[in-house]
Scaffold this motif. Structure first.
Motif, PDB file in Angstrom:
ATOM      1  N   LEU A   8       0.892  -1.224   0.177  1.00  0.00           N
ATOM      2  CA  LEU A   8       0.153  -0.315   0.530  1.00  0.00           C
ATOM      3  C   LEU A   8       0.976   1.331   0.103  1.00  0.00           C
ATOM      4  CD1 LEU A   8      -2.740  -0.827   2.256  1.00  0.00           C
ATOM      5  CD2 LEU A   8      -2.817  -0.572   0.328  1.00  0.00           C
ATOM      6  N   ALA A   9       1.826   0.922   0.634  1.00  0.00           N
ATOM      7  CA  ALA A   9       3.052   2.300   1.295  1.00  0.00           C
ATOM      8  C   ALA A   9       3.668   2.536  -0.517  1.00  0.00           C
ATOM      9  CB  ALA A   9       3.405   2.144   2.584  1.00  0.00           C
ATOM     10  N   SER A  10       3.565   1.305  -1.320  1.00  0.00           N
ATOM     11  CA  SER A  10       4.245   2.384  -2.094  1.00  0.00           C
ATOM     12  C   SER A  10       3.759   1.812  -3.436  1.00  0.00           C
ATOM     13  CB  SER A  10       5.395   0.847  -1.940  1.00  0.00           C
ATOM     14  OG  SER A  10       4.985  -0.260  -2.706  1.00  0.00           O
ATOM     15  N   SER A  11       2.836   1.779  -3.602  1.00  0.00           N
ATOM     16  CA  SER A  11       1.427   1.824  -4.289  1.00  0.00           C
ATOM     17  C   SER A  11       1.509   2.863  -4.895  1.00  0.00           C
ATOM     18  CB  SER A  11      -0.149   1.430  -4.557  1.00  0.00           C
ATOM     19  OG  SER A  11      -0.559   1.373  -4.711  1.00  0.00           O
ATOM     20  N   PRO A  60      -3.796   6.034  -5.916  1.00  0.00           N
ATOM     21  CA  PRO A  60      -4.145   7.300  -4.721  1.00  0.00           C
ATOM     22  C   PRO A  60      -4.908   6.499  -3.913  1.00  0.00           C
ATOM     23  CG  PRO A  60      -4.821   7.359  -7.581  1.00  0.00           C
ATOM     24  CD  PRO A  60      -4.170   6.937  -7.226  1.00  0.00           C
ATOM     25  N   GLU A  61      -6.041   5.655  -3.672  1.00  0.00           N
ATOM     26  CA  GLU A  61      -7.416   5.494  -3.144  1.00  0.00           C
ATOM     27  C   GLU A  61      -6.066   4.900  -2.169  1.00  0.00           C
ATOM     28  OE1 GLU A  61     -10.039   2.238  -3.645  1.00  0.00           O
ATOM     29  OE2 GLU A  61     -10.099   3.850  -5.522  1.00  0.00           O
ATOM     30  N   ASP A  62      -4.797   3.960  -2.055  1.00  0.00           N
ATOM     31  CA  ASP A  62      -3.836   3.556  -1.881  1.00  0.00           C
ATOM     32  C   ASP A  62      -3.143   4.239  -0.746  1.00  0.00           C
ATOM     33  OD1 ASP A  62      -4.152   0.753  -2.338  1.00  0.00           O
ATOM     34  OD2 ASP A  62      -3.203   0.661  -3.918  1.00  0.00           O
ATOM     35  N   HIS A  63      -2.982   5.407  -1.294  1.00  0.00           N
ATOM     36  CA  HIS A  63      -2.000   6.792  -0.412  1.00  0.00           C
ATOM     37  C   HIS A  63      -2.822   6.811   0.856  1.00  0.00           C
ATOM     38  CE1 HIS A  63       1.647   6.935  -2.895  1.00  0.00           C
ATOM     39  NE2 HIS A  63       0.678   6.522  -3.868  1.00  0.00           N
ATOM     40  N   GLU A  64      -4.741   6.637   0.308  1.00  0.00           N
ATOM     41  CA  GLU A  64      -5.592   7.204   1.209  1.00  0.00           C
ATOM     42  C   GLU A  64      -5.287   6.568   2.353  1.00  0.00           C
ATOM     43  OE1 GLU A  64      -9.309   8.171  -0.378  1.00  0.00           O
ATOM     44  OE2 GLU A  64      -8.380   9.427  -1.363  1.00  0.00           O
ATOM     45  N   LYS A  65      -5.210   4.968   1.981  1.00  0.00           N
ATOM     46  CA  LYS A  65      -5.556   3.938   3.013  1.00  0.00           C
ATOM     47  C   LYS A  65      -4.092   4.399   3.587  1.00  0.00           C
ATOM     48  CE  LYS A  65      -8.325   1.048   0.173  1.00  0.00           C
ATOM     49  NZ  LYS A  65      -7.996  -0.080   0.010  1.00  0.00           N
ATOM     50  N   THR A  66      -2.208   4.257   3.020  1.00  0.00           N
ATOM     51  CA  THR A  66      -1.748   4.256   4.434  1.00  0.00           C
ATOM     52  C   THR A  66      -1.570   6.232   4.737  1.00  0.00           C
ATOM     53  OG1 THR A  66      -0.378   3.617   2.307  1.00  0.00           O
ATOM     54  CG2 THR A  66       0.617   4.709   3.737  1.00  0.00           C
ATOM     55  N   ALA A  67      -2.358   6.984   4.457  1.00  0.00           N
ATOM     56  CA  ALA A  67      -2.269   8.148   5.302  1.00  0.00           C
ATOM     57  C   ALA A  67      -3.431   8.035   6.578  1.00  0.00           C
ATOM     58  CB  ALA A  67      -2.872   8.929   4.567  1.00  0.00           C
TER      59      ALA A  67
END
Length: 189
Positions: free
Chosen positions: A117-120, A123-130
């Protein structure tokens, strides 16, 4: 045992072989190739994550087959576990090592998913990581260790399977049952 248990034993052994072999190939081959081919740590993580994600369903099926076969072998060999000296101890050891291998596998998947998730680039994965920040350096170090722990633990299971095979030899069964009976019977003066 009145009959053969070929299917149960096959599920147990083939499942373990896939679990061991897949984890070893992933730790040595897939991770090494991802590191060689990725231009950055993020690209390498994406490559490795993609490979591990494709392996995950196969690994789950392998683990399921191993556990189902192991449960079946436990049921059909209950009399040996109860009566043959040494079998209960090796069965207990195998149970604890299996639990540790399952825990290491699950933890590796959790860490791998965090890194994925962090390296994806999605944009949805970036939201989850945030929402759930990850210390990537720490997660990568932990993942490197745990990904090597899985083949080490499943390799131990292969060795314990060899021990169980040796304990099933007729001479070993007779000797083990004799020793168990002798130790359970009080000596008469």
């Amino acid at each position: 045992m009145s009959g053969r248990n070929t299917w149960i034993r096959s599920l147990h052994d083939v499942g373990l072989a896939a679990w061991f072999g897949g984890s070893l190939m992933g730790a040595a081959g897939l991770n090494g190739a991802a590191k060689d081919e990725g231009e950055t740590d993020e690209t390498s993580a994406r490559i490795a994550s993609s490979g591990w994600a494709k392996w995950a369903p196969v690994n789950a099926a392998a683990i399921g087959a191993h556990l189902f076969g192991g449960g079946g072998l436990l049921a059909v060999n209950a009399h040996r576990i109860a009566t043959q000296k040494g079998v209960a101890a090796s069965t207990t050891a195998k149970t604890f090592v299996t639990a540790a291998a399952l825990a290491a596998t699950a933890y590796a998947r959790v860490l791998g998913k965090k890194i994925e998730l962090a390296s994806s680039q999605d944009p949805e994965d970036h939201e989850k990581t945030a929402q759930h920040p990850v210390n990537l350096d720490q997660a990568r170090r932990q993942l490197a260790y745990v990904q090597w722990a899985v083949p080490a633990l499943t390799g131990c299971l292969v060795v314990l399977n060899a021990l169980h095979g040796e304990q099933q030899r007729p001479a070993e069964q007779l000797h083990g049952m004799w020793e168990r009976a002798r130790s359970a019977t009080p000596l008469i003066p």
